[in-house]
Design an enzyme around this catalytic site. Sequence first.
Site: not given
Length: 264
Positions: A41, A107, A143
């Site tokens: 990321e 995300k 993440c």
Amino acid sequence: MPRIGLCQIGSGDDPGANLKLVRTGVEAAKAENAQVVVFPEATMARFGRPLGPIAEPLDGPWATAVAELAAEHDVVVVAGMFTPAEDGRVRNTVLVTGGGHHLGYHKIHLYDAFGFAESDTVAPGGKPVTFDVDGTVLGVATCYDIRFPELFRALADDGADIVVVPTSWGAGEGKRDQWEVLVRARALDSGCWVLGCGQADPAASGLDVNPKAPTGIGYSTVSDGFGRVHTQLGAVPETVVVDLDPAVAAKARTATGALANRRL
């Protein structure tokens, strides 16, 4: 059986300089015959700097340069970047390019936790993403997504046997323990191989650490669907190439019943 490179790098503030890290990582992974090369990321630029000025669409210069690199080396590259959102914020996007693909996963779960508010500057995505490499389906998460088992089960329902998780994990007491547990737990939940590819720890390389931004701790980790750690790196920048057997995912799901026995 996909051969996948994990490039644990330490991104800086300059997207152009970070492209050089991508090239170096791709070349190293390709030298070991990797088909897919995964970066963390925020590969485009680390957290802790203004993101709006550097955000670009998927057909912009940065993503195009990565696409050209993927084509040059005949690999699929997976790397974190930032794209503009409609409301003036950016999206935390994972670029997937090469092998006939050029797409982005935005995300879904934003890191509004541990005193950091990602949603102040980042707009959430809403759609799981998978892609195919030589008949094997890979899913994508990022993440903080790793705290949400529903996403990983949805990716497994969509056919994924492997989930890649580009990450820039926040440092702090107990955070490495949480990272390792979560990678293994999501693998168990879904029966998938889970490949967490993190930003290296700036402190381990003697670099300045922004205490207010999640800039990485290293310890990229690969777990199979039985929750067993297959590979783990340390804190500093490093590249590793792993061979993953999709059949292990099917065996894990059959053995644990984690998907078949769901009631909610």
